[in-house]
Design a protein around this motif. Structure first.
Motif, PDB file in Angstrom:
ATOM      1  N   TYR A 205       0.819  -1.210  -0.159  1.00  0.00           N
ATOM      2  CA  TYR A 205      -0.064   0.097   0.151  1.00  0.00           C
ATOM      3  C   TYR A 205       0.969   1.174  -0.114  1.00  0.00           C
ATOM      4  O   TYR A 205       1.943   1.410   0.682  1.00  0.00           O
TER       5      TYR A 205
ATOM      6  N   ASN B 193       0.040   5.211   1.027  1.00  0.00           N
ATOM      7  CA  ASN B 193      -0.984   6.132   1.586  1.00  0.00           C
ATOM      8  C   ASN B 193      -0.523   7.578   1.289  1.00  0.00           C
ATOM      9  O   ASN B 193       0.784   7.657   1.477  1.00  0.00           O
TER      10      ASN B 193
ATOM     11  N   ARG C  49      -7.771   1.913  -3.199  1.00  0.00           N
ATOM     12  CA  ARG C  49      -8.358   1.136  -2.188  1.00  0.00           C
ATOM     13  C   ARG C  49      -9.368   2.285  -1.464  1.00  0.00           C
ATOM     14  O   ARG C  49     -10.049   2.138  -0.553  1.00  0.00           O
TER      15      ARG C  49
ATOM     16  N   LYS D  26      -5.539   6.131  -0.874  1.00  0.00           N
ATOM     17  CA  LYS D  26      -4.831   4.684  -0.539  1.00  0.00           C
ATOM     18  C   LYS D  26      -4.842   4.015  -1.752  1.00  0.00           C
ATOM     19  O   LYS D  26      -5.834   3.705  -2.449  1.00  0.00           O
TER      20      LYS D  26
ATOM     21  N   PHE E  96      -3.366   0.389  -3.769  1.00  0.00           N
ATOM     22  CA  PHE E  96      -2.672  -0.939  -3.497  1.00  0.00           C
ATOM     23  C   PHE E  96      -1.859  -1.426  -4.698  1.00  0.00           C
ATOM     24  O   PHE E  96      -2.539  -1.401  -5.945  1.00  0.00           O
TER      25      PHE E  96
END
Length: 193
Positions: free
Chosen positions: A65, A67, A168, A182, A184
């Protein structure tokens, strides 16, 4: 103020029991180490090439991930570039100065020093606490980088590929300001026959 050394002692004991296991769990999982390396490479490129700041990431066995980005396409391009550059031997990309590994290592150093001082002096004191924090601030960053390079990342990503980038958490606009997304990045390892 008088209770602070007692809280620091309890926190130090928790770190002593918890942190080594967390670091070992990453160190023994090669897929996680590779994704952690690619996560760092991606963040480094996003920061240097696209001007992002305050990014965070989290590696998993099947990807990672990122962010704090505004444009998910930037993540895809940075991840592809990061993978290529790692495959070409740019080992320095596996280290990121704000990695949780470095923070964990610094906390572990602080805890070890504090407990040793406590055992040697037999005194709960602010001085011992401050000394432990100062020593951790000197040793922790260098030791954290070393642990990242040798135990929690792996630059050997020749057999990895990026399978896709998925949003996400969509950004929201609050008071006219975009809240970051966010993203992925899904990866897999190629199987050689």
């Amino acid at each position: 103020m008088l209770l602070l050394p007692f809280k620091f002692t309890i926190d130090s004991l928790i770190i002593l029991f918890k942190a080594p296991g967390q670091l070992f769990a990453i160190a023994k999982n090669e897929s996680l180490r590779k994704n952690h390396a690619l996560e760092h490479a991606t963040v480094n490129i996003l920061e240097k090439k696209y001007g992002y700041s305050n990014l965070s990431g989290l590696a998993e066995e099947n990807g990672f991930y990122i962010n704090g980005v505004i444009n998910p396409k930037d993540v895809k391009v940075a991840a592809q570039e990061g993978l290529l550059r790692l495959q070409q031997g740019e080992r320095n990309l596996v280290v990121h100065k704000q990695c949780g590994t470095s923070l964990t290592v610094a906390n572990l150093v602080s805890a070890v020093v504090f407990i040793l001082l406590l055992l040697l002096t037999g005194v709960f004191s602010l001085l011992n606490m401050l000394l432990a924090i100062i020593i951790a601030n000197f040793i922790g960053p260098q030791l954290g980088v070393w642990v990242q390079k040798n135990y929690t990342t792996s630059y050997q990503v020749d057999n990895m590929e990026i399978n896709g980038v998925q949003l996400r958490q969509d950004s929201q606009t609050m008071l006219g300001i975009n809240v970051p997304k966010k993203v992925f990045v899904r990866t897999s390892e190629l199987v050689w026959k």
